[in-house]
Design an enzyme around this catalytic site. Sequence first.
Site, PDB file in Angstrom:
ATOM      1  N   ASP A 119       0.841  -1.203   0.000  1.00 53.01           N
ATOM      2  CA  ASP A 119       0.000   0.000   0.000  1.00 53.01           C
ATOM      3  C   ASP A 119       0.876   1.253   0.000  1.00 53.01           C
ATOM      4  OD1 ASP A 119       0.881  -0.197   2.595  1.00 53.01           O
ATOM      5  OD2 ASP A 119      -1.116  -0.085   3.515  1.00 53.01           O
ATOM      6  N   GLU A 156       8.835  -4.277  10.808  1.00 54.78           N
ATOM      7  CA  GLU A 156       9.311  -2.999  10.274  1.00 54.78           C
ATOM      8  C   GLU A 156       9.873  -2.110  11.384  1.00 54.78           C
ATOM      9  OE1 GLU A 156       6.651  -1.099   7.537  1.00 54.78           O
ATOM     10  OE2 GLU A 156       7.814   0.766   7.491  1.00 54.78           O
TER      11      GLU A 156
HETATM   12  O1  KIV Z   1       3.587  -1.167   1.663  1.00 56.17           O
HETATM   13  C1  KIV Z   1       4.777  -1.483   1.791  1.00 56.17           C
HETATM   14  O2  KIV Z   1       5.651  -1.110   0.999  1.00 56.17           O
HETATM   15  C2  KIV Z   1       5.138  -2.324   2.936  1.00 56.17           C
HETATM   16  C3  KIV Z   1       6.592  -2.590   3.142  1.00 56.17           C
HETATM   17  C4  KIV Z   1       7.226  -1.392   3.722  1.00 56.17           C
HETATM   18  C5  KIV Z   1       6.824  -3.795   3.981  1.00 56.17           C
HETATM   19  O3  KIV Z   1       4.309  -2.750   3.659  1.00 56.17           O
END
Ligand code: KIV
Length: 272
Positions: free
Chosen positions: A52, A190
């Site tokens: 997202d 994260e």
């Molecule tokens: O949406 C995204 O790019 C993510 C990553 C940062 C893991 O969830």
Amino acid sequence: MSAVRKEIKRITTHVLHAMKEQGEKISMLTAYDFSMAKILDAAGIDILLVGDSASNVMAGHETTLPITLEQMIYHAQSVVRAVDRAFVVVDLPFGSYQGNSTKALNSAIAIMKESGAHAVKLEGGAEIEDSVRRILSAGVPVMGHLGLTPQSIYKFGTYSVRAKEEDEARKLVDDAKLLQEAGCFAVVLEKIPATLGKEVSESLHIPVIGIGAGNGTDGQVLVVHDVLGITKDFNPRFLRRYLNLYETIKVAVESYIEDVKSGNFPNEEEQY
Ligand code: KIV
């Protein structure tokens, strides 16, 4: 190339688990469109995440909150069309699963049915357990996401490192175990301390993929626009840029503009 990678025609959850068992690190990048996904798949990436983060890097929003389920499905369809080998995971966007497991199930089914992707990713632990279990009960593989969860940015207030304090670290460990016990095939961690990333990875039997979670996780994920230097104002400590495409593209486009303006393009060989 390692033994696991060499013979793999298509990455599945079983392959990812075998990689963890055999100590082979898992590579994961985001992708949102056909052309980029084609290159990443040809390079041998293991997992493509239709993140997202498309809300930020593709649409220019400040947060991931505005992107809709329909927009995620559009990006996922484009990526799935490009891929021969990689395992494709799609983020369930903000508002499509929190607090309502029926809605969560319907959102996950819409993604799987309309895009042909292989799994979905949800942010959170105990607070979204019902949604995770409901989606898993429909046979849809689920990837968890703990630590800094950008869909909760207004609750956190900042994008700073999470789980530095003992209470939050303990909750994260408990949530990771809960997601594994519920049946998630993998978890993303994260922006947490490296020691915690290692501890969680060693205590789970499912793969743990880190972004800013240190070198002790079972794999790494980054946003492809950051890795290639297409974005330039986002410079967290955990990011390694492999190219400066912002400059490369800018210089190329400046040359094109100059050639058009001067009448240098097209030349004799470039016309009919
Ligand atoms: O949406 C995204 O790019 C993510 C990553 C940062 C893991 O969830």
